[in-house]
Design an enzyme around this catalytic site. Sequence first.
Site, PDB file in Angstrom:
ATOM      1  N   ASP A 185       0.831  -1.211   0.000  1.00 55.55           N
ATOM      2  CA  ASP A 185       0.000   0.000   0.000  1.00 55.55           C
ATOM      3  C   ASP A 185       0.860   1.255   0.000  1.00 55.55           C
ATOM      4  O   ASP A 185       2.081   1.198   0.166  1.00 55.55           O
ATOM      5  CB  ASP A 185      -0.983  -0.003   1.186  1.00 55.55           C
ATOM      6  CG  ASP A 185      -0.341  -0.480   2.501  1.00 55.55           C
ATOM      7  OD1 ASP A 185       0.906  -0.444   2.608  1.00 55.55           O
ATOM      8  OD2 ASP A 185      -1.095  -0.880   3.395  1.00 55.55           O
ATOM      9  N   ASN A 207      -7.964  -3.630  14.117  1.00 58.28           N
ATOM     10  CA  ASN A 207      -9.320  -4.019  13.707  1.00 58.28           C
ATOM     11  C   ASN A 207      -9.300  -5.228  12.754  1.00 58.28           C
ATOM     12  O   ASN A 207     -10.329  -5.578  12.182  1.00 58.28           O
ATOM     13  CB  ASN A 207     -10.051  -2.833  13.063  1.00 58.28           C
ATOM     14  CG  ASN A 207      -9.373  -2.345  11.780  1.00 58.28           C
ATOM     15  OD1 ASN A 207      -8.431  -2.971  11.280  1.00 58.28           O
ATOM     16  ND2 ASN A 207      -9.855  -1.235  11.246  1.00 58.28           N
ATOM     17  N   HIS A 254      -7.460  -5.460   9.967  1.00 54.66           N
ATOM     18  CA  HIS A 254      -7.163  -5.150   8.561  1.00 54.66           C
ATOM     19  C   HIS A 254      -5.815  -5.736   8.139  1.00 54.66           C
ATOM     20  O   HIS A 254      -4.910  -5.945   8.965  1.00 54.66           O
ATOM     21  CB  HIS A 254      -7.242  -3.646   8.273  1.00 54.66           C
ATOM     22  CG  HIS A 254      -6.110  -2.822   8.797  1.00 54.66           C
ATOM     23  ND1 HIS A 254      -6.283  -1.531   9.217  1.00 54.66           N
ATOM     24  CD2 HIS A 254      -4.788  -3.061   8.960  1.00 54.66           C
ATOM     25  CE1 HIS A 254      -5.129  -1.021   9.601  1.00 54.66           C
ATOM     26  NE2 HIS A 254      -4.203  -1.941   9.459  1.00 54.66           N
ATOM     27  N   GLU A 305      -9.900  -2.765   5.074  1.00 52.61           N
ATOM     28  CA  GLU A 305     -10.552  -2.599   6.370  1.00 52.61           C
ATOM     29  C   GLU A 305     -11.704  -3.600   6.521  1.00 52.61           C
ATOM     30  O   GLU A 305     -12.104  -4.242   5.539  1.00 52.61           O
ATOM     31  CB  GLU A 305     -11.094  -1.156   6.483  1.00 52.61           C
ATOM     32  CG  GLU A 305     -10.018  -0.082   6.382  1.00 52.61           C
ATOM     33  CD  GLU A 305      -9.175   0.071   7.656  1.00 52.61           C
ATOM     34  OE1 GLU A 305      -9.144  -0.865   8.485  1.00 52.61           O
ATOM     35  OE2 GLU A 305      -8.529   1.127   7.790  1.00 52.61           O
TER      36      GLU A 305
HETATM   37  P1  PGA Z   1       1.951  -1.868  12.811  1.00 53.59           P
HETATM   38  O1  PGA Z   1       0.807  -1.737  11.723  1.00 53.59           O
HETATM   39  O2  PGA Z   1       2.919  -2.891  12.307  1.00 53.59           O
HETATM   40  O3  PGA Z   1       2.556  -0.499  12.891  1.00 53.59           O
HETATM   41  O4  PGA Z   1       1.303  -2.304  14.090  1.00 53.59           O
HETATM   42  C1  PGA Z   1       0.174  -2.884  11.252  1.00 53.59           C
HETATM   43  C2  PGA Z   1      -0.968  -2.537  10.331  1.00 53.59           C
HETATM   44  O5  PGA Z   1      -1.696  -1.567  10.586  1.00 53.59           O
HETATM   45  O6  PGA Z   1      -1.172  -3.261   9.340  1.00 53.59           O
END
Ligand code: PGA
Length: 253
Positions: free
Chosen positions: A70, A139, A141, A146
């Site tokens: 992304d 959450n 995702h 999402e």
């Molecule tokens: P993080 O993010 O590794 O900073 O916890 C993970 C994500 O949101 O996919």
Amino acid sequence: MSGIEVRVLADETAVAAAAAGMCAAWLRRRPNAVLGLATGSTPVPTYSELVRMHREEGLSFAQARTFNLDEYFGLSGEHEQSYRFFMQQHLFNHVDVRPYNTFLFDGTVPDPEQECLAFEAKIRALGGVDLWLLGIGGNGHIAFNEPGSDPESRSRVVAPNPETVAANSRYFAHPSLVPQLALTVGLATISEGRSIALLATGAQKAATVARAVEGPCSPDCPASLLQNHPDCAFLLDQAAASHLTARVSRERS
Ligand code: PGA
């Protein structure tokens, strides 16, 4: 029955070693392997380990091709919070990967929908992704898919949920500066990877990991859709595994 292989490792360092080891195994077997890469705080130690393996063990990325999951819409690759900048800083600048073999969405294009189509076409043209490294949001995702995302979704422009924007605002000088739109690969794009390694570390991920592994396979928790993948491993430290109820083997390292 979940098809996810759960590997519980001693700590964040062991998770990084396992994830880097999976990347290295692909590169040794297939020097021009196609690696799918993630940003966020979780994979940072994995990239450090890959840089170490490059310097000390001769691990070569000279023929590797990489795709990232992304990118923020509206940020150029020179912006310090862009995912291109992150990848340059944590991995690409320190290994022998060729710049023209590193693919991220360009967040500055006038036609992001076209950029998404081109990204999917490029993945297909290079024969598909051999290994996706994933993180997981609180959450559930994966990438910017999402809760509620279509399991058949492809690369597209999305508006991350408020909780995701809030979580990511820790990297920005002010929450209002977090881009409200992003380009992300889709759930179908991820599920077509030959293998998948989802990394999670820390107690704050434990409940979400348990939902993904042991909860219903549902778009309500996008990571749970990985239960259907034939070659998916979750690499967890003890804290991130602490809400799993089923017996899981804990690896010594
Ligand atoms: P993080 O993010 O590794 O900073 O916890 C993970 C994500 O949101 O996919």
